[in-house]
Design an enzyme around this catalytic site. Structure first.
Site, PDB file in Angstrom:
ATOM      1  N   HIS A  58      -5.293  10.820   4.576  1.00 37.39           N
ATOM      2  CA  HIS A  58      -4.663   9.794   3.744  1.00 37.39           C
ATOM      3  C   HIS A  58      -3.157   9.712   4.012  1.00 37.39           C
ATOM      4  CE1 HIS A  58      -3.906   7.164   0.429  1.00 37.39           C
ATOM      5  NE2 HIS A  58      -3.194   8.058  -0.213  1.00 37.39           N
TER       6      HIS A  58
ATOM      7  N   SER B  79      -1.291   3.654  -0.560  1.00 39.55           N
ATOM      8  CA  SER B  79      -1.912   4.414  -1.644  1.00 39.55           C
ATOM      9  C   SER B  79      -1.660   3.717  -2.983  1.00 39.55           C
ATOM     10  CB  SER B  79      -1.345   5.838  -1.628  1.00 39.55           C
ATOM     11  OG  SER B  79      -2.148   6.695  -2.366  1.00 39.55           O
TER      12      SER B  79
ATOM     13  N   ASP C  28      -8.915   9.037   6.740  1.00 41.99           N
ATOM     14  CA  ASP C  28      -8.591   8.981   5.306  1.00 41.99           C
ATOM     15  C   ASP C  28      -9.887   8.959   4.509  1.00 41.99           C
ATOM     16  OD1 ASP C  28      -7.744   8.444   2.741  1.00 41.99           O
ATOM     17  OD2 ASP C  28      -6.504   6.721   3.276  1.00 41.99           O
TER      18      ASP C  28
END
Lengths: 394, 207
Positions: free
Chosen positions: A361, A162, A328
């Site tokens: 995610h 991320s 995701d």
């Protein structure tokens, strides 16, 4: 929303946290992208494992938006397991018996590194919104100062998911000679309009809380926990997949037989989100949330390299492993694929795997054996090429 | 990771390809499957090897084994590679499954200084006989699928392939056929015979 937070929150003392603190910028100030120079700032970091004599086994782990340097140990504020406990530790893919793992709290964070919650030496008060706006480039330049301070010429790897993945990309683009391998996971080369939109909802939730006090809440004995909790709740939904939410909660009711015709948390999913929000505000600073989400929105490694993504990595010798997850939707596989295509165009050494997972995610933080197997294989292959000793037979 | 003995006994067609590759060169294996050939080349020929593979099982197996492989589709992703990025680009037993084999071959010779392509020969006498005798789509050891579920959508004969290379202006540097007994022969020493008795063909091409 519950109102049990009548005592001031956010009073954890970052000076007494475990780990290390280092003062940086004294000899050479850190010039931020916004133009301001930081000539003396603190960076808090934690390490695991032992740096070998050649200083060739160091892995820098870059944490995500709400993460911190406590990768693989109980969190000093919440007592919960380290956020990447599954990945980092003895015998784990990032084996702390083999590698020296470094994780620093990012610039703008709230666990000891300079951030809005820390004291501004000029005023002896918390920085609040007086802190200059931070970018991911700034975060990485500061990390490089830390790596210089530790005397490490070349990191074996820089890894992260991320926002952590964005830092990995920034490292690879800015200091290609300072890392041997890079693993940007569940990330993107810039935020989409949708990504920015979700962040803006979170920021507006914080700023709409009267206790935010235009960012001055620490001086006024307040803590905008309602706004920050809402920001967390909205964001948390984006970290999960629709199917995992559905499987986990469906339309099940919370501790009741039937709906109550009111606005209490009738549904389990509501109760779950409220819990996520209320526990988050105990360990995270609202202004930090503003600064870091802004840094993510500003990040655009394509634009900072003249609009051609491949130019960011031209001639690189770094070995890349790009990983995305099927469910995701925040940083979808197509974004990783764009990165991979650019790395190919730059003739970089790149591996890319899309891992099947229902975890959304957040999958990079979860127990996804296939992910760990692939990541471990990449690291093992890179270690061989780097000439690091093989893993001791167990 | 494969054991030493597994590595030493790779399929004969893969061995032929491996023998064509210079040690220490840069190699891209398109459709690298579980990485058998790539692993062999990396370990026995010290190549700087990369791979592309469509199936996630294949990719994960490769990356888990420390190979540099990306998940991707040769039909769409080869265009992202720069010209002459590799010494050899290998397409082994994959051409017949491509949507656009011609474009793929053009990309292979663009990306690599040499391209090595192997494919099952649809001109083999058994294949011809199967269709002639049974009146049904041929099946064999190298073509084991039913027509309705075969991934092999663009089968060709050795003669077809040579003709396409001519049309594209691609130079055939070497060409070998492999008969049912695993015996090798040079195709240009007798193309008609090769097209009749070759079960598989291996071509080395350049732009």
């Amino acid at each position: 929303m519950d109102n049990r937070h009548t005592i001031p929150l956010g009073r954890w003392d970052t000076r007494t946290l475990p780990g290390y603190r280092v003062a940086l910028g004294r000899e050479q100030p850190l010039r931020l992208d916004c133009g301001v120079e930081l000539s003396d700032f603190t960076m808090a970091y934690q390490t695991y494992g032992t740096l070998n004599a050649e200083k060739s086994n160091a892995i820098l782990v870059c944490h995500a938006l709400t993460g911190d340097q406590f990768v693989a140990e109980p969190h000093p504020v919440t007592g919960k397991a380290g956020w990447w406990n599954l990945m980092v530790g003895p015998g784990k893919p990032i084996d702390t018996e083999r590698y020296f793992v470094i994780c620093s709290n990012i610039l703008g964070g709230c666990m000891g590194t300079i951030g809005p919650k820390e004291t501004n030496p000029a005023t002896d008060k918390p920085w609040g919104l007086g802190l200059p706006v931070i970018t991911i480039g700034d975060m990485v330049r500061a990390q490089r100062m830390l790596i210089d301070h530790l005397g490490i010429e070349q990191l074996f790897a820089v890894v992260g998911g991320s926002l952590g993945g964005m830092q990995v990309l920034e490292w690879a683009a800015s200091y290609p000679e300072r890392l041997f391998a890079a693993a940007p996971i569940a990330t993107a080369v810039h935020h989409s309009a949708q990504n920015i939109a979700f962040h803006e909802v979170g920021r507006q939730a914080i700023m709409a809380d009267l206790d935010w006090c235009a960012g001055d809440y620490l001086n006024q004995g307040k803590w905008p926990h309602r706004g920050l909790a809402v920001a967390r709740m909205a964001a948390h939904v984006t970290y999960l997949s629709e199917s995992s939410l559905q499987a986990k909660f469906g339309r099940r009711l919370q501790d009741r037989e039937r709906i109550t015709y009111g606005f209490d948390a009738d549904f389990q999913v509501e109760s779950y989100l409220r819990h996520q929000g209320s526990t988050f505000v105990e360990r995270f600073d609202a202004n930090s949330y503003l600064y870091i989400t802004r840094a993510m929105d500003y990040f655009d490694i394509e634009q900072t390299h003249g609009g051609t993504l491949a130019d960011a990595f031209r001639g690189t010798r770094v070995r890349f492993c790009v990983i995305s997850f099927t469910s995701d939707w925040l940083y979808p596989t197509a974004e990783s694929k764009r990165l991979v295509n650019a790395l190919n165009a730059a003739a970089a050494n790149v591996s890319f795997a899309e891992i099947h997972s229902d975890g959304g995610h957040d999958a990079f933080l979860l127990d996804v054996p296939e992910f760990h197997r692939v990541f471990n294989g990449f690291l093992e292959g890179a270690a061989q090429h780097r000439g690091l000793p093989r893993r001791a037979a167990s | 990771m494969m054991t030493e003995s597994q590595r030493k006994s790779i399929r004969v067609d893969l061995q032929i390809i491996a023998d064509m590759v210079d040690a220490g060169s840069r190699v891209l294996d398109v459709g690298c499957g579980d990485g058998t050939l790539l692993d062999y080349l990396v370990n026995f020929k010290q190549v700087d090897g990369r791979g592309i593979e469509l199936s996630s099982e294949g990719v994960n197996a490769c990356v888990s084994a420390g190979l540099s492989v990306i998940q991707g589709d040769a039909d769409t992703d080869l265009s992202t590679y720069p010209d002459a990025a590799f010494d050899y680009v290998i397409l082994s037993q994959t051409l017949q499954a491509m949507m656009a084999p011609r474009t793929v071959v053009e990309n292979l010779v663009r990306i690599g200084r040499h391209a090595i392509v192997s494919f099952p020969n649809f001109g083999h006498w058994r294949v011809r006989g199967y269709l002639g005798l049974h009146g049904r789509m041929p099946k064999s050891k190298t073509l084991p699928y039913e027509w309705y579920e075969t991934p092999n959508i663009h089968l060709c004969t050795i003669k077809d392939f040579i003709e396409m290379c001519d049309r594209l202006g691609v130079t055939i540097e070497r060409s070998l056929s492999l008969n049912a007994h695993g015996r090798l022969r040079r195709i240009n020493s007798g193309p008609l015979t090769a097209n009749l008795f070759g079960v598989q063909a291996v071509f080395m091409l350049r732009r």
